[in-house]
Design a protein around this motif. Structure first.
Motif, short mmCIF file in Angstrom:
data_model
loop_
_atom_site.label_atom_id
_atom_site.label_comp_id
_atom_site.label_asym_id
_atom_site.label_seq_id
_atom_site.Cartn_x
_atom_site.Cartn_y
_atom_site.Cartn_z
N GLY A 239 65.68 8.03 -3.82
CA GLY A 239 65.67 9.46 -4.13
C GLY A 239 66.58 9.80 -5.29
O GLY A 239 66.24 10.61 -6.15
N VAL A 344 51.83 8.60 3.50
CA VAL A 344 52.79 8.96 2.45
C VAL A 344 53.64 10.10 2.98
O VAL A 344 53.11 11.05 3.58
CB VAL A 344 52.09 9.42 1.16
CG1 VAL A 344 53.11 9.61 0.05
CG2 VAL A 344 51.03 8.43 0.74
N VAL A 345 54.94 9.99 2.79
CA VAL A 345 55.82 11.10 3.17
C VAL A 345 56.59 11.53 1.94
O VAL A 345 56.78 10.75 1.00
CB VAL A 345 56.80 10.71 4.30
CG1 VAL A 345 56.03 10.35 5.56
CG2 VAL A 345 57.71 9.57 3.88
N PRO A 346 57.05 12.79 1.91
CA PRO A 346 57.91 13.20 0.79
C PRO A 346 59.12 12.25 0.73
O PRO A 346 59.67 11.90 1.78
CB PRO A 346 58.33 14.62 1.17
CG PRO A 346 57.26 15.10 2.12
CD PRO A 346 56.81 13.90 2.86
N ARG A 347 59.47 11.85 -0.49
CA ARG A 347 60.60 10.91 -0.66
C ARG A 347 61.85 11.33 0.11
O ARG A 347 62.59 10.51 0.62
CB ARG A 347 60.97 10.84 -2.15
CG ARG A 347 60.28 9.77 -2.92
CD ARG A 347 60.74 9.81 -4.37
NE ARG A 347 60.15 10.94 -5.06
CZ ARG A 347 59.15 10.86 -5.94
NH1 ARG A 347 58.66 9.70 -6.26
NH2 ARG A 347 58.68 11.93 -6.52
N THR A 348 62.02 12.66 0.19
CA THR A 348 63.23 13.19 0.84
C THR A 348 63.25 12.91 2.34
O THR A 348 64.28 13.10 2.99
CB THR A 348 63.31 14.72 0.61
OG1 THR A 348 61.99 15.25 0.66
CG2 THR A 348 63.89 15.02 -0.76
N ASP A 376 57.02 6.32 -4.35
CA ASP A 376 56.20 7.48 -4.06
C ASP A 376 56.08 7.77 -2.58
O ASP A 376 55.19 8.50 -2.16
CB ASP A 376 54.83 7.44 -4.75
CG ASP A 376 54.22 6.08 -4.91
OD1 ASP A 376 53.57 5.83 -5.91
OD2 ASP A 376 54.42 5.26 -4.01
N ASN A 378 55.14 6.02 -0.12
CA ASN A 378 53.94 5.47 0.52
C ASN A 378 54.34 4.32 1.45
O ASN A 378 54.61 3.22 1.01
CB ASN A 378 52.98 4.98 -0.56
CG ASN A 378 51.60 4.61 -0.05
OD1 ASN A 378 50.74 4.21 -0.83
ND2 ASN A 378 51.35 4.72 1.24
N GLY A 411 55.35 16.61 6.80
CA GLY A 411 54.53 17.04 5.66
C GLY A 411 53.88 15.89 4.91
O GLY A 411 53.55 16.01 3.73
N GLY A 412 53.69 14.77 5.61
CA GLY A 412 53.07 13.62 4.97
C GLY A 412 51.55 13.69 4.97
O GLY A 412 50.97 14.64 5.50
N VAL A 413 50.91 12.69 4.36
CA VAL A 413 49.46 12.59 4.38
C VAL A 413 49.07 11.25 5.01
O VAL A 413 49.85 10.31 5.05
CB VAL A 413 48.82 12.73 2.98
CG1 VAL A 413 49.20 14.05 2.35
CG2 VAL A 413 49.21 11.57 2.07
N GLY A 416 47.76 6.83 1.55
CA GLY A 416 48.18 6.89 0.16
C GLY A 416 47.26 6.13 -0.77
O GLY A 416 47.12 6.48 -1.95
N GLN B 61 63.64 16.57 -5.81
CA GLN B 61 63.70 15.12 -5.59
C GLN B 61 62.33 14.51 -5.33
O GLN B 61 62.13 13.32 -5.52
CB GLN B 61 64.60 14.82 -4.40
CG GLN B 61 65.90 14.15 -4.81
CD GLN B 61 66.69 13.72 -3.58
OE1 GLN B 61 67.08 14.54 -2.78
NE2 GLN B 61 66.92 12.43 -3.46
N ASP B 62 61.37 15.31 -4.88
CA ASP B 62 60.02 14.81 -4.63
C ASP B 62 59.12 14.95 -5.86
O ASP B 62 57.99 14.47 -5.86
CB ASP B 62 59.39 15.54 -3.44
CG ASP B 62 60.02 15.13 -2.13
OD1 ASP B 62 60.41 13.96 -2.01
OD2 ASP B 62 60.15 15.98 -1.23
N THR B 140 51.98 15.39 -1.14
CA THR B 140 52.78 14.24 -1.56
C THR B 140 52.31 13.75 -2.93
O THR B 140 51.19 14.05 -3.35
CB THR B 140 52.64 13.09 -0.54
OG1 THR B 140 51.25 12.84 -0.31
CG2 THR B 140 53.30 13.48 0.77
N VAL B 141 53.16 12.97 -3.62
CA VAL B 141 52.82 12.54 -4.98
C VAL B 141 51.61 11.61 -5.02
O VAL B 141 51.05 11.36 -6.08
CB VAL B 141 53.99 11.82 -5.69
CG1 VAL B 141 55.06 12.82 -6.08
CG2 VAL B 141 54.57 10.71 -4.84
N GLY B 143 48.03 10.32 -2.55
CA GLY B 143 47.27 10.55 -1.33
C GLY B 143 45.79 10.38 -1.55
O GLY B 143 45.26 10.81 -2.58
N VAL B 144 45.09 9.72 -0.62
CA VAL B 144 43.64 9.54 -0.74
C VAL B 144 42.96 9.92 0.57
O VAL B 144 41.98 9.32 0.95
CB VAL B 144 43.27 8.09 -1.13
CG1 VAL B 144 43.82 7.76 -2.49
CG2 VAL B 144 43.76 7.07 -0.11
#
Lengths: 481, 345
Positions: A239, A344-348, A376, A378, A411-413, A416, B61-62, B140-141, B143-144
């Motif tokens: 981060g 994938v999660v926010p880096r934070t 990223d 992931n 808040g992830g997806v 990735g 930071q994201d 997120t930066v 995602g698929v």
């Protein structure tokens, strides 16, 4: 639509292809009933067309007979996207493997879908170019499969995933017609069907030709391995590097369990006593890598890095990357099977999610190893197990659910870079509402109104558009998960 | 009738009403791309996003930011700048909104380095023609998960839905960034030579007899190439109308050679293949398009009065039938800019 089965229709396909390219023997079908995931389906017939015309002819016959089609590249997919169900016809594009044209002035290359990812970079190396997305399986996975899943790879941190490197596509759609979408000329008029098709997991059409963007090799590169006494320190370093204004070319993390397995497998001199290692690569002009490498090392030390190993030469750099890219293979030393998630999660939120994954492993008495694209966010939590132990399998599945829930909670997806396929489709409602999924089903139906292209993938049961009648509440009988 | 709803729920309700009444409506951001497409596809009634301009979420930071679509591009730039970050589309014009830039797929001048605008859209919330609020993509930066509806919405000119909220990927500000220019009869040769010499410049643009180059990176790397002096970004060509040509970057020389005879202002992004051409008549538009098509490219009217937009898009694109089905799915009553897009969609 007819009611013929795929196996009984082999003769219809033999009229289109040489007989050795239509496979109906139970052993051959068994091989094509699986891909790189842990799902096993049921394959009715395998066809191996070699030209766009043959692909189109096969699709037309399948449509006429009402047979479902499952496109397949190299079969390395990790979400079950290439697994056939209900005796579907598997259309393997592996034999369409020619590089058709390389244009260094764009720079781009037109290739057939069966060309392997790494073979593109090899073919253009003497032009000082490469194809940027680099999945760990790049020596085996095909570009058609990469397009289908919108694959990533370590270097997608700075260079972007597959969608950003696909300039154009030629695609055979469900009715057998051929569409040419985009190309090296930017921004063609109309809706961006090329952009929508990348990541379509073979449900929108069969890709028969791809125009890939090529990337100039960076003039300089520096690869560093940082090791830490705690996962938290490593994640905080990730981060802090980004917050300091540097997006490295790649930033990968492996935890201790994974390090030990990989080190025994590759012997790259990884510090096996460290809680975690961070592999960071910066590239660009000499001035850029000097500034960024200095920053990476400084930030790392400020956050508790015990040591920073800088690859002295290309051989050492390749060795470090070999270690990273051998991770999935190295798991075989721990257990015969693995089940992998790709959230994938926010880096934070890296630290709290990794701690939660550790707790999940403990709760279910499972070995979970982590190797992932930290830059990223992931994650690739990899659950090592033995599929012969049915009690363990139940726990693997439950742990997987909990991992996904933990990622979604911050808040992830869902995915990735591996895609949704069949293994993650029933988790889609965790990320999307009913109305969102219905819109996705609409987009799919615009390409394939009859629902014959890779059915049962991507969207959960019940979210299909009105014209489709297939809506089983669960996977077909015999599905192994 | 012009509506400026206060929030997305009100906007969606107004669209649902328009669909129920069968009254066509034109979504509007800053209005910088209101002279695009078939003129009959731009209804008089508009629905504006300008009151939807809130910052929803920003975690520097994201490197991701979530804003409502009516926020101006300049305002977004100011917010990101406070944290040493930027969105490469900044500079789209004082009126431009984030949603409008995405709906028109207007990429910034530094596309060569930072990619087209569609690559920076991570998540989108869209109000469909019949008033559904749909979320696609993820915050997120990377995602698929599911189909890439964010890309479908980019460049759809409000004909599939009104973009109400977006999550964008930002870039950390680079230590140095500057434009340089050099004029001479050999502007194209100089530009092409720079393109092959320089490692990842921000832009190399030939405008008239001037070569413009943007350099980004470490201060040591941002120094004027031989014969160049510091300058501003190149201004867009100005005429009664502007045509945007897209050709493979490999054939830009042929394009410029062919267009040279027209004697009109133009600006070409080398390495990208986009050429903006100022035009005065439908005949000129047809001529530009013919030259573009001869080398495998296309030409669309980017900005022109109604009388110049008789054939704004050129030949219908591949996949028109699929595009029609998409339109029917997202705007079932056909009230959003009906007929604006290629093929009268």
């Amino acid at each position: 639509m007819g009611t013929a089965t795929a196996t009984a229709s082999a003769a219809r396909f033999r009229a289109l292809l040489d007989s050795e390219r239509v496979m109906e023997h139970p052993l051959e079908r068994a091989i094509y009933a699986r891909d790189g995931s842990i799902t096993e389906g049921k394959c009715g017939l395998v066809v191996l067309p070699q030209t766009r015309e043959e692909v189109s002819a096969c699709v037309r016959v399948a449509a006429e007979l009402g047979l479902a089609i499952v496109p397949r590249g190299s079969g390395t997919g990790l979400a079950g996207g290439a697994v056939p169900f209900d005796d579907a016809v598997v259309v393997s594009l592996a034999r369409m493997n020619r590089i058709l044209d390389i244009d260094p002035d764009v720079p781009c290359a037109w290739v057939e879908p069966g060309v392997l990812n790494l073979d593109i970079s090899t073919a253009v190396a003497d032009l000082d170019l490469h194809y940027a997305p680099d999945p760990s399986s790049q020596a085996a996975c095909s570009i058609g499969g990469n397009v289908a899943t919108n694959s990533g790879g370590p270097h997608c941190l700075a260079y972007g995933v597959t969608a950003q490197h696909i300039m154009g596509l030629e695609m055979v759609t469900a009715d057998g017609s051929v569409l040419e979408l985009g190309g090296p000329a930017p921004d063609p008029p109309g809706f961006d069907l090329r952009g929508l098709s990348v990541g379509g997991e073979g449900t929108l059409g069969l890709v028969t030709k791809v125009c890939v963007r090529l990337t100039r090799n960076p003039p300089a590169v520096r690869t560093m391995l940082l090791d830490f006494d705690s996962v938290a320190e490593g994640a905080a370093t990730v981060g802090a590097i980004v917050a300091a204004g540097v997006v490295p070319a790649a930033m990968e993390m492996m935890d201790q369990k994974m390090n030990i397995a990989v080190e025994a497998f590759v012997g790259a001199g990884l510090p096996v006593d460290a809680a975690t290692v961070l592999l960071v690569e910066v590239d660009g002009t000499p001035a850029q890598i000097a500034a960024e490498a200095e920053l990476v090392q400084r930030v790392g030390r400020e956050h508790g890095a015990r040591e920073v190993r800088v690859a002295a030469d290309e051989t050492e750099r390749q060795l470090l990357w070999k270690a990273r890219k051998s991770a999935f293979g190295a798991v075989a030393r721990v257990a015969p099977n693995y089940y992998l998630h790709d959230c994938v999660v926010p880096r934070t939120h890296l630290v709290d999610v990794l701690e939660e994954i550790g707790a999940i492993a403990e709760r279910h008495d499972l070995v979970i190893m982590n190797v992932f694209h930290a830059g990223d966010g992931n994650l690739h939590p990899l659950i090592a197990f033995d599929r012969r132990d049915s009690d363990q399998v139940d726990r693997v599945y439950e742990a997987g659910r909990e991992i996904i829930a933990a990622c979604m909670a911050v808040g992830g997806v869902l995915s990735g870079e591996h895609g949704i396929g069949v293994e993650k489709r029933d988790f889609m409602p965790l990320q999307f509402g009913e109305i969102d999924l219905a819109a996705q089903a609409d987009a799919r139906c615009a390409f394939d109104p009859d629902g014959l292209m890779n059915p049962l993938k991507v969207l959960p049961a019940g979210s299909r558009c009105g014209e489709l009648t297939v809506a089983p509440d669960s996977l077909p009988p015999g599905t192994w998960l | 009738m012009s509506e400026a709803p206060r929030d997305r729920t009100e906007l969606a309700a107004q669209l649902a009403q328009a669909s129920a009444d069968g009254l066509p409506v034109s979504p509007r951001g800053g209005g910088t791309h209101s002279r695009v497409g078939h003129p009959e596809g731009r209804p008089r009634s508009s629905i504006s996003t300008t009151q939807l301009d809130a910052l929803i979420d920003y975690t520097p930071q994201d490197l991701t930011i979530t804003v409502e679509a009516g926020m101006s591009v300049d305002r977004l730039g100011e917010i990101a700048d406070q944290h040493g970050q930027f969105w490469p589309q900044v500079g789209a014009g004082a009126e431009a909104t984030v949603g409008g830039v995405l709906a028109s797929a207007t990429s910034g001048l530094s596309r060569l380095r930072f990619g087209p605008v569609r690559d920076s859209l991570l998540q989108v919330v869209v109000a469909t023609g019949d008033g559904r609020l749909i979320t696609a993509g993820g915050r997120t930066v990377k995602g698929v998960s599911g189909y890439d509806l964010p890309r479908l919405m980019t460049g759809s000119f409000g004909s599939l839905g009104v973009i109400v909220e977006v999550t964008l990927k930002l870039w950390p500000r680079l230590p140095a960034r500057r434009w340089f220019a050099r004029s001479g009869a050999d502007a194209l040769d100089v530009g092409l030579a720079l393109l092959s010499e320089l490692y990842r410049p921000g832009a190399v643009i030939v405008s008239g007899d001037t070569t413009h180059v943007e350099l980004v990176g470490q201060p040591e790397d941002v120094v004027a190439p031989a014969g160049f002096t510091p300058s501003e970004a190149p201004p867009p060509p100005i005429g009664t109308g502007v045509v945007r040509v897209g050709v493979t970057p490999a054939r830009v020389r042929e394009l410029l050679h062919a267009l040279g005879g027209l004697g009109v202002p133009m600006s070409t992004q080398l390495g990208v293949g986009t050429c903006l051409v100022a035009v005065e008549s439908t005949e000129q538009i047809a001529e530009v398009r013919a030259h573009a098509q001869r080398i495998g490219g296309h030409a669309v009217v980017d900005d022109a009065p109604d009388e110049l937009r008789i054939d704004p898009w050129g030949p219908p694109p591949a996949g028109l039938e699929i595009m029609r089905r998409l339109k029917a799915a997202f705007d079932p009553a056909g009230v959003l800019n009906p007929g604006l897009m290629p093929g009268g969609i």
